[in-house]
Design a protein around this motif. Structure first.
Motif, PDB file in Angstrom:
ATOM      1  N   UNK A  31      46.349  19.981  46.666  1.00  0.00           N
ATOM      2  CA  UNK A  31      47.577  20.774  46.598  1.00  0.00           C
ATOM      3  C   UNK A  31      48.819  19.917  46.801  1.00  0.00           C
ATOM      4  N   UNK A  32      49.928  20.358  46.222  1.00  0.00           N
ATOM      5  CA  UNK A  32      51.213  19.706  46.485  1.00  0.00           C
ATOM      6  C   UNK A  32      51.582  19.913  47.949  1.00  0.00           C
ATOM      7  N   UNK A  33      52.261  18.946  48.531  1.00  0.00           N
ATOM      8  CA  UNK A  33      52.595  19.017  49.953  1.00  0.00           C
ATOM      9  C   UNK A  33      54.034  18.578  50.190  1.00  0.00           C
ATOM     10  N   UNK A  34      54.580  19.029  51.307  1.00  0.00           N
ATOM     11  CA  UNK A  34      55.929  18.642  51.733  1.00  0.00           C
ATOM     12  C   UNK A  34      55.828  18.068  53.149  1.00  0.00           C
ATOM     13  N   UNK A 312      41.126  20.879  53.554  1.00  0.00           N
ATOM     14  CA  UNK A 312      41.882  19.777  54.149  1.00  0.00           C
ATOM     15  C   UNK A 312      43.365  20.123  54.236  1.00  0.00           C
ATOM     16  N   UNK A 313      43.921  20.649  53.155  1.00  0.00           N
ATOM     17  CA  UNK A 313      45.350  20.969  53.126  1.00  0.00           C
ATOM     18  C   UNK A 313      45.696  22.045  54.150  1.00  0.00           C
ATOM     19  N   UNK A 314      44.905  23.107  54.204  1.00  0.00           N
ATOM     20  CA  UNK A 314      45.201  24.187  55.148  1.00  0.00           C
ATOM     21  C   UNK A 314      45.142  23.690  56.593  1.00  0.00           C
ATOM     22  N   UNK A 321      51.048  18.599  60.208  1.00  0.00           N
ATOM     23  CA  UNK A 321      51.140  17.277  59.585  1.00  0.00           C
ATOM     24  C   UNK A 321      51.933  17.337  58.297  1.00  0.00           C
ATOM     25  N   UNK A 322      51.723  18.382  57.511  1.00  0.00           N
ATOM     26  CA  UNK A 322      52.456  18.606  56.273  1.00  0.00           C
ATOM     27  C   UNK A 322      52.853  20.077  56.211  1.00  0.00           C
ATOM     28  N   UNK A 323      53.671  20.412  55.264  1.00  0.00           N
ATOM     29  CA  UNK A 323      54.062  21.809  55.051  1.00  0.00           C
ATOM     30  C   UNK A 323      53.860  22.160  53.581  1.00  0.00           C
TER      31      UNK A 323
END
Length: 325
Positions: A31-34, A312-314, A321-323
């Protein structure tokens, strides 16, 4: 085995094999992350690249995707080369700098890659020994995670309540009738497997533990057999998601019998010299990777059938760590 020239030759052969197999980047999409606590690296060029690899089993896919998401958030153009079949091929990619990093296990590096016959006792001591020796091979080892994916003995709910033990050493206090085991054929016969484990506890196989008390199973079947009560003690891997899914209880290895397999970022030294920030980023992630966390994440993939990249993203969002972009 440890001679530098021989290692170089072996690496060359392995790399030729990789090329012949047509190894290519992972087809999975992360997924894209910020940014969250992981922020873009200051003054990172727009064309800065990083390649992440991993082995092909669930836990490795999860931490591989975590690294991919972390580095894309930091501003790298990331090539996702996770899901490589086999430990040695993944290592050779990092040795050659064809991939820049992989999350690797200290015990695997010490016993398999560096060719030692005996583990170093203690998680920190094992990591330090690997860190120091592998530097000569052009590898930088970042700080390890607390997770330790090693062997263990586990019990189901009923046995846990009935026997009331929590430590491996307490097996010596049990009656022979209670000393029943589910193990796979390799663990049953290997020199650091069941028989030496019993000896380390103070038990003799054949007398204290009759052969009829030992059942042989495929690795995957041990979990369900233990949960169903086919034996009191089943051989498990400490971060396997089925431990939590089947509500098994792992005995503490208070005799320090099993080798340490803590996971740490294994980074090509040339890449590390160029971008030391990568080790710093992984250093913020590593302390969060405990046995319990990996059991939960592994179960989401293996038991619930979810995609490693999504899990992993969730988790990274939950940890800040990321948004989400």
């Amino acid at each position: 085995m440890k001679k530098t020239l021989k290692k170089i030759a072996l690496a060359s052969v392995a790399l030729l094999a990789l090329t012949g197999c047509g190894l290519s980047p992972s087809t999975g999409v992360v997924p894209a992350s910020a940014p969250g606590s992981i922020q873009p690296i200051a003054d990172l060029p727009d064309n800065a690249t990083a390649t992440v690899t991993s082995k092909s089993f669930t836990e490795q896919l999860l931490v591989g995707k975590i690294a991919v998401i972390a580095l894309q958030t930091a501003g790298f153009n990331v090539t996702d080369m996770t899901n490589v079949p086999g430990s040695q091929p993944a290592r050779e990619l990092v040795l050659s700098n064809s991939a820049n990093m992989v999350w690797e296990y200290t015990g695997t590096a010490w016993l398999t890659y560096l060719g030692h016959e005996e583990p170093v006792v203690g998680s920190e001591e094992q990591w330090q020994a690997v860190h120091d020796e592998d530097a000569g091979n052009g590898i930088y080892w970042g700080r390890p995670a607390p997770m330790n994916n090693t062997y263990a003995m586990a019990m189901n709910e009923e046995v846990t309540e009935k026997l009331g033990i929590t430590k491996l050493s307490e097996l010596r206090d049990l009656d022979a009738a209670d000393l029943t085991f589910c193990v796979d054929p390799e663990f049953n016969s290997r020199r650091d497997g069941l028989t030496p484990m019993l000896e380390a506890i103070g038990l003799t196989r054949g007398s204290d533990v009759p052969e009829s008390n030992i059942g042989l199973y495929d690795v995957g079947a041990i979990y369900s057999a233990t949960a169903a009560g086919a034996c009191n003690f089943g051989e498990v891997f400490t971060t396997d998601g089925r431990i939590k899914a089947l509500n098994l209880t792992v005995l503490e290895d208070d005799i320090q019998y099993f080798p340490s397999y803590n996971m740490a970022p294994m980074i090509n030294a040339e890449f590390h010299a160029q971008w030391p920030q990568v080790a710093e980023i992984m250093g913020t992630i590593a302390p969060l990777l405990t046995d319990e966390v990996l059991q939960t994440l592994n179960a989401e993939v293996d038991v619930e059938g979810r995609e490693p990249a999504d899990v992993a993203f969730e988790w990274m969002v939950e940890q800040g760590l990321v948004t989400e972009p």
